[in-house]
Design a protein around this motif. Structure first.
Motif, short mmCIF file in Angstrom:
data_model
loop_
_atom_site.label_atom_id
_atom_site.label_comp_id
_atom_site.label_asym_id
_atom_site.label_seq_id
_atom_site.Cartn_x
_atom_site.Cartn_y
_atom_site.Cartn_z
N TYR A 1 0.86 -1.19 0.00
CA TYR A 1 0.00 0.00 0.00
C TYR A 1 0.89 1.23 0.00
CZ TYR A 1 -3.24 -3.52 1.71
OH TYR A 1 -3.98 -4.66 1.84
N ASN B 1 -6.71 -4.73 -3.04
CA ASN B 1 -7.54 -3.80 -2.27
C ASN B 1 -8.88 -4.41 -1.91
OD1 ASN B 1 -5.95 -1.75 -4.51
ND2 ASN B 1 -5.65 -1.46 -2.32
N PRO C 1 -12.33 -4.06 -0.33
CA PRO C 1 -13.28 -3.03 0.10
C PRO C 1 -14.04 -3.44 1.37
CG PRO C 1 -14.18 -4.25 -1.75
CD PRO C 1 -12.79 -4.79 -1.52
N GLU D 1 -8.95 -0.51 5.64
CA GLU D 1 -8.61 -0.12 4.27
C GLU D 1 -9.68 0.79 3.67
OE1 GLU D 1 -7.22 -3.13 1.60
OE2 GLU D 1 -7.24 -1.68 -0.05
N ARG D 2 -10.94 0.42 3.91
CA ARG D 2 -12.06 1.21 3.40
C ARG D 2 -11.94 2.67 3.85
NH1 ARG D 2 -17.74 1.04 2.26
NH2 ARG D 2 -18.77 2.46 3.70
N TYR E 1 -9.27 4.38 4.50
CA TYR E 1 -8.26 5.10 3.72
C TYR E 1 -8.79 5.48 2.34
CZ TYR E 1 -4.74 4.15 7.28
OH TYR E 1 -4.03 4.13 8.44
N TRP E 2 -9.54 4.57 1.73
CA TRP E 2 -10.08 4.86 0.40
C TRP E 2 -11.08 6.00 0.45
CZ3 TRP E 2 -7.71 3.71 -3.78
CH2 TRP E 2 -6.93 2.56 -3.86
N TYR F 1 -6.45 9.00 -1.87
CA TYR F 1 -4.99 9.01 -1.77
C TYR F 1 -4.41 9.31 -3.14
CZ TYR F 1 -3.51 5.01 -4.48
OH TYR F 1 -3.21 4.18 -5.52
N GLY G 1 -4.55 0.46 -8.01
CA GLY G 1 -5.57 -0.29 -7.30
C GLY G 1 -6.00 -1.56 -8.03
N TRP H 1 -16.66 1.06 -6.51
CA TRP H 1 -15.33 0.78 -5.94
C TRP H 1 -14.25 0.67 -7.01
CZ3 TRP H 1 -13.42 1.44 -1.17
CH2 TRP H 1 -14.36 1.80 -0.19
N ARG I 1 -13.54 4.33 -7.46
CA ARG I 1 -12.83 4.92 -6.31
C ARG I 1 -11.37 4.49 -6.28
NH1 ARG I 1 -16.49 4.14 -2.38
NH2 ARG I 1 -17.14 6.31 -2.49
N MET I 2 -11.13 3.22 -6.57
CA MET I 2 -9.77 2.69 -6.51
C MET I 2 -9.01 2.88 -7.82
SD MET I 2 -10.57 -0.92 -4.64
CE MET I 2 -10.90 -1.02 -2.87
#
Ligand code: RAT
Ligand code: ZN
Length: 414
Positions: A29, A143, A145, A150-151, A153-154, A158, A165, A209, A212-213
């Protein structure tokens, strides 16, 4: 002019040593993910590959080991595997390659001395150093979800272009009841029996997701007894949600098949085993979803030949890496040779699976050497036919193998 044998060797080593790698599967990460990014000598020693090897020598209950601090565990692993025995297993040797490449005196066996450096260096500086020393351009993360930490941080967002991702779907596909409960908590209108809006809502979750990633692919690790098609929540979610969403986004679905999860739960992460998978699931998916793209890695050695043959039949199938228990010199050599003979340049020979940042150094240093040696043999055989090969062509091929094939597979549309 044709290259003579010594020149081939030099051209291949030059190309392989200098190529900048895209590592298509890791568990790393960016530094902004705080404690999720593991790094340094104590994490290296606590790698679950080494925990498994240590436990073979210890008689204490597993719980006593887990009750120790990370540093105590690292001390015990060091003593057991490096001092009381010679550390030539691949995972042990890796720690030493790392220390050596970073300029430590490996002969001193001075764990406390090594620790001083890791206690003093800043994480940002260290990440830069590892990427530079390892000639790593990008790493693809894993990653999840469904992991709350972790969620978080997303949701904050970042930025670090080096870390790409990948949306990991183990919970969604392998544990639907838990996934369903969480999806409900997060406001998706889903029910365990798939009634109502469930399918549309899972698709919405995947799309959100992926965005997002900025995920480069969706992925899942699957048990050795995975079959497809399958009359189960997993079979249904793959068919009705994952495949259509992946196809619309023109993103690969990565299947990592062959795990026997928690064969020995006392060992925690070190407790997973391997089983031979049924290639028919891969063949079925590639044949029935020709507009989807599949990246596939299989855990058992016995599956490797049939995977390479399947890739000859299906251009939407990209075999990748020598995964986990296969990430050993003798097996990387064998598998890379066989894939080269069946597929030429058109596959992804390796990923690191690094869980600890530092491992990028040793895993790639070991793999670069083995892959280079295979290529030297292949180009030498080629030159014996009278075919003329140039250093530029060698460089072109090497760039494809260490990253280019991945990026162009992402671009392709079938
Ligand atoms: O290689 C490993 O570290 C395994 O524990 C797994 O993480 C495996 O690579 C996976 O992605 O499931
Ligand atoms: Zn992995």
């Amino acid at each position: 002019m044709n290259l003579i044998e010594g020149e081939i060797k030099k051209a291949v080593y030059d190309a392989v040593e200098t190529v900048e790698i895209t590592d298509v599967h890791t568990h790393l990460y960016p530094p902004s993910f705080g404690k999720m990014l593991l790094w340094g000598i104590d994490e290296l020693l606590n790698y679950h590959y080494l925990v498994a090897e240590t436990m073979r020598w210890l008689d204490i209950p597993y719980e006593d080991f887990w009750a120790m601090s990370k540093r105590q565990q690292a001390d015990l692993i060091w003593k057991t595997l490096f001092i009381d025995n010679s550390p030539y297993s691949e995972a042990c040797r890796g720690v030493l390659t790392n220390l050596h490449k970073l300029g430590f005196d490996v002969a001193s066996r001075d764990l406390e001395g090594y620790r001083k450096y890791f206690d003093s260096v800043s994480l940002e500086e260290y990440v830069d150093r590892i990427f530079k020393e390892g000639r790593i351009k990008y790493v693809v993360m894993t990653n999840d979800p469904f992991n709350e930490e972790e969620r978080g941080y997303w949701l904050k967002g970042y930025k670090d272009a080096r870390f790409k991702g990948a949306l990991r779907l183990d919970v969604l596909l392998n544990n639907w009841p838990d996934a369903c409960t969480k999806l409900k908590q997060w406001g998706y209108v889903v029910s365990e029996d798939f009634s109502g809006e469930t399918i549309a809502e899972i698709r919405r979750f995947l799309r959100e997701w992926m965005d997002r990633m900025e995920a480069v692919y969706m992925a899942v690790s699957l048990p050795w007894d995975f079959v497809y098609p399958e009359d189960s929540p997993r079979g249904r979610i793959i068919e009705e949600c994952v495949l259509p969403v992946a196809r619309d986004a023109n993103k690969p679905f990565a299947l990592m098949i062959g795990v026997k999860r928690q064969l020995n739960p006392g060992l925690k992460d070190a407790g997973d085993g391997v089983g031979k998978a049924d290639i028919r699931a891969v063949e079925y998916l590639c044949a029935h979803y020709p507009h989807n793209k599949f990246m596939v890695t299989l855990l058992s050695r016995e599956n490797q030949h049939e995977l390479a043959v399947a890739a000859r039949k299906f251009r939407n199938l990209m075999p990748f890496g020598c995964w986990w228990f296969l990430n050993n010199p003798s097996l990387i050599d064998e598998i890379t040779r066989m894939r080269s003979e069946l597929l030429g340049v058109s596959f992804i020979p390796q990923h690191s699976d690094a869980r600890v940042l530092d491992q990028l150094i040793y895993k790639w240093s070991h793999s670069r050497k083995i892959i280079a040696d295979v290529l030297i043999d292949k180009y030498t055989d080629l030159s014996k036919t009278g075919w003329v090969i140039t250093p530029q062509e060698i460089k072109r091929d090497v760039e494809k193998l260490f990253g280019g094939n991945f990026w162009s597979f992402l671009e392709r549309k079938f």
